[in-house]
Design a protein around this motif. Structure first.
Motif, PDB file in Angstrom:
ATOM      1  N   LYS B   5      49.517 101.545  -2.680  1.00  0.00           N
ATOM      2  CA  LYS B   5      48.354 101.406  -1.793  1.00  0.00           C
ATOM      3  C   LYS B   5      48.658 101.885  -0.385  1.00  0.00           C
ATOM      4  O   LYS B   5      47.913 101.599   0.545  1.00  0.00           O
ATOM      5  CB  LYS B   5      47.894  99.942  -1.763  1.00  0.00           C
ATOM      6  CG  LYS B   5      47.428  99.434  -3.132  1.00  0.00           C
ATOM      7  CD  LYS B   5      46.723  98.120  -3.019  1.00  0.00           C
ATOM      8  CE  LYS B   5      46.200  97.697  -4.390  1.00  0.00           C
ATOM      9  NZ  LYS B   5      45.392  96.501  -4.342  1.00  0.00           N
ATOM     10  N   ASP B 220      41.141  98.962  -6.207  1.00  0.00           N
ATOM     11  CA  ASP B 220      41.906  98.274  -5.169  1.00  0.00           C
ATOM     12  C   ASP B 220      41.133  97.025  -4.753  1.00  0.00           C
ATOM     13  O   ASP B 220      41.717  96.017  -4.391  1.00  0.00           O
ATOM     14  CB  ASP B 220      42.104  99.197  -3.964  1.00  0.00           C
ATOM     15  CG  ASP B 220      42.882 100.440  -4.362  1.00  0.00           C
ATOM     16  OD1 ASP B 220      43.953 100.289  -4.961  1.00  0.00           O
ATOM     17  OD2 ASP B 220      42.399 101.552  -4.106  1.00  0.00           O
ATOM     18  N   ARG B 221      39.805  97.151  -4.780  1.00  0.00           N
ATOM     19  CA  ARG B 221      38.936  95.990  -4.564  1.00  0.00           C
ATOM     20  C   ARG B 221      37.812  96.046  -5.586  1.00  0.00           C
ATOM     21  O   ARG B 221      37.421  97.120  -6.048  1.00  0.00           O
ATOM     22  CB  ARG B 221      38.322  96.009  -3.162  1.00  0.00           C
ATOM     23  CG  ARG B 221      39.243  95.410  -2.113  1.00  0.00           C
ATOM     24  CD  ARG B 221      38.504  95.202  -0.791  1.00  0.00           C
ATOM     25  NE  ARG B 221      37.881  96.422  -0.318  1.00  0.00           N
ATOM     26  CZ  ARG B 221      36.715  96.455   0.300  1.00  0.00           C
ATOM     27  NH1 ARG B 221      36.024  95.338   0.500  1.00  0.00           N
ATOM     28  NH2 ARG B 221      36.223  97.596   0.740  1.00  0.00           N
ATOM     29  N   THR B 235      40.095  91.506  -4.324  1.00  0.00           N
ATOM     30  CA  THR B 235      40.957  92.094  -5.349  1.00  0.00           C
ATOM     31  C   THR B 235      40.544  91.516  -6.708  1.00  0.00           C
ATOM     32  O   THR B 235      39.787  90.524  -6.768  1.00  0.00           O
ATOM     33  CB  THR B 235      42.439  91.739  -5.095  1.00  0.00           C
ATOM     34  OG1 THR B 235      42.554  90.307  -5.189  1.00  0.00           O
ATOM     35  CG2 THR B 235      42.905  92.227  -3.746  1.00  0.00           C
TER      36      THR B 235
END
Lengths: 260, 257
Positions: B5, B220-221, B235
């Protein structure tokens, strides 16, 4: 909450569709003159629409020439006017039959194919895909097809007239002592430039109608595969209907110019 | 495998949606949606079918206009742009359609060339070929270059659809149901491809799906859409660490027997 209607649901939707169609035609003229131009696609569509229609136009034009000559002969013989046969056939083919036959065949073959192709592209999101990749789908799909039908149908019409006259000559030469030059001279004795130009203009109007109707119906198709079928079907029905109306109007104008 | 990330920059917002409403007649699809997507980030929008997930990305790309609210993409309000400005913005957005939307009258090469030759001027034939081959290689389908879309499998069509958007090197990718209708193995390949695209091209993405495996691998979300509003955003673990019945039932259907 249901929407209030100005007249009725059907009448409102009829007038809305006319308004939409006018906007669509307006957009065509605007996009047609603005660069960039999709020359390659226009040429490809001319090939698809024009060249691939040649076999059907040849066959229909040829048979029409033969049949019209065969059917007219007995009546003319009865009046002692068999020698007028080439002129009569030429007037009928050049003024009316060639533009109308070419337009009706094209409405069936080309109009339905444009309606179905664009309809299918709409329901499978291919038109949206062009839009989001920053390509103008109207210019690529609609302008190119409408220009192609407007350019190729007059050429097909002239070709159809030629093949029809060839069919007429074959029939006449079977029954009478004549040669190609004499037949041709006699046939075009009564044909004027106005006749040819009126037919070319008619074919241009018919070509534009077939292209714009097919594109309009296809471009706004919805409801999945059912919508594609409807777009193809209504392209043919509506363009044929408009062609007959345009035929009547253009004939009236041409006749008033001729002074009839 | 844990995702890298490092290329997510939370100080830069590429998509900022505030108070978004959209209705179709009496059907109120989006009712006050708020969402931020940061640079380099993959945000998955989860939700049941018909909850307006696809409508959301169609508004972001300017295919639909919002009834109310602000949609700011790369610093520009989508509903305030004229056609030319919208076209310029779309050059920076890649849209992968649910059914791939490949142009079925063109070969794969022509599909890929189609946006490229219209937007990047003065490219030689060799340069066009190089670009086409490069993106096809990136999605692992160079061998299909001269095939027609109808000759490809569903998974291959999805990959080509993604390749077609990558050819313009977009900053934002919008994926509409990338794994819908695919078998589990092909779905995993597509999920990995989405992550590869993120790593290789540093794109920010919105992934529309109802497939939790896809959400877990690529997101990622996660933002869960229910009744036209985001119910939970965070998340994967944060979103599903709850007793909220609607969220649990979504999770249980996918991950428990």
């Amino acid at each position: 909450m249901s929407r209030p209607y100005v007249i009725s649901k059907k009448a409102d939707s009829f007038f809305y569709s006319i308004y939409d169609a006018i906007l669509f035609i307006g957009r065509f003229f605007k996009e047609a003159v603005q660069p960039p131009y999709e020359f390659q696609e226009i040429v490809r569509q001319c090939y698809e629409i024009g060249y691939r229609s040649l076999p059907l136009i040849s066959l229909t034009g040829f048979i029409t020439g033969i049949v019209f000559t065969k059917q007219s002969r007995p009546s003319l013989i009865e009046f002692g006017a068999a020698s007028w046969l080439p002129s009569l056939v030429a007037i009928a083919i050049v003024r009316a039959l060639a533009p109308l036959i070419t337009a009706l065949i094209s409405a069936g073959r080309v109009g339905s194919s444009i309606g179905a192709e664009l309809g299918s592209m709409r329901v499978t999101e291919q038109i949206d895909a062009m839009e989001v990749s920053a390509v103008n789908p109207f210019k690529f799909l609609v302008v190119s097809r409408v220009l192609a039908t407007t350019i190729t149908i007059p050429i097909l019409m002239l070709y159809c007239a030629l093949v029809g006259m060839l069919g007429a000559f074959l029939n006449v030469s079977q029954n009478e002592e004549t040669n190609f030059v004499a037949f041709w001279e006699s046939a075009f004795d009564q044909i004027t430039f106005l006749d040819v130009w009126a037919s070319v203009i008619k074919a241009i109007v018919f070509g534009f109608t077939i292209g714009i109707v097919g594109c309009y119906k296809g471009y706004y198709a919805n409801k999945g595969t059912e919508g594609v079928g409807k777009a193809a079907n209504s392209s043919v029905v509506l363009s044929m209907f408009l062609i007959f109306i345009e035929e009547v109007i253009i004939v009236q104008i041409a006749n008033s110019i001729r002074g009839y | 495998m844990q995702k890298d990330k490092s290329y997510i920059d939370t100080s830069k917002t590429v998509i900022d949606i505030r108070g978004l409403y959209k209705s179709f007649g009496d059907l109120h699809v989006l009712r006050g949606v708020d969402l931020k997507v940061f640079k380099g980030e993959n945000v998955v929008v989860l939700g049941r079918s018909g909850t307006g997930k696809s409508v959301l990305i169609k508004i972001i790309s300017g295919l639909l206009m919002p009834d109310k609210g602000k949609v700011n993409v790369l610093g520009r309000d989508v509903d305030q742009l004229d056609r030319k400005q919208l076209m310029e913005l779309r050059l920076k957005i890649g849209f992968s359609f649910q059914n791939s939307a490949l142009y079925d009258s063109m070969t794969i090469r022509e599909n890929l060339e189609f946006p490229l030759v219209r937007h990047v001027k003065n490219l030689s034939r060799a340069e066009v070929n190089k670009e086409v081959e490069s993106v096809l290689e990136a999605v692992g389908l160079l061998q299909t270059i001269n095939q027609m879309p109808s000759e490809l499998s569903g998974g291959q069509r999805k990959r080509i659809g993604i390749a077609r958007t990558l050819i313009l090197k977009p900053e934002i990718m919008l994926y509409d149901e990338p794994t819908a209708g695919l078998d589990p193995i092909t779905s995993i390949e597509i999920n990995e491809l989405i992550n590869e695209v993120q790593e290789r091209y540093h794109t920010s993405s919105i992934i529309i799906t109802h497939d939790l495996t896809c959400a877990k691998i690529t997101g990622d979300r996660i933002a869960m859409l229910f009744d036209g509003q985001f119910l939970r955003v965070g998340t994967f673990e944060e979103v599903f660490d709850t007793d909220e019945e609607r969220v649990r039932s979504f999770y249980d259907y996918n991950f428990t027997e």
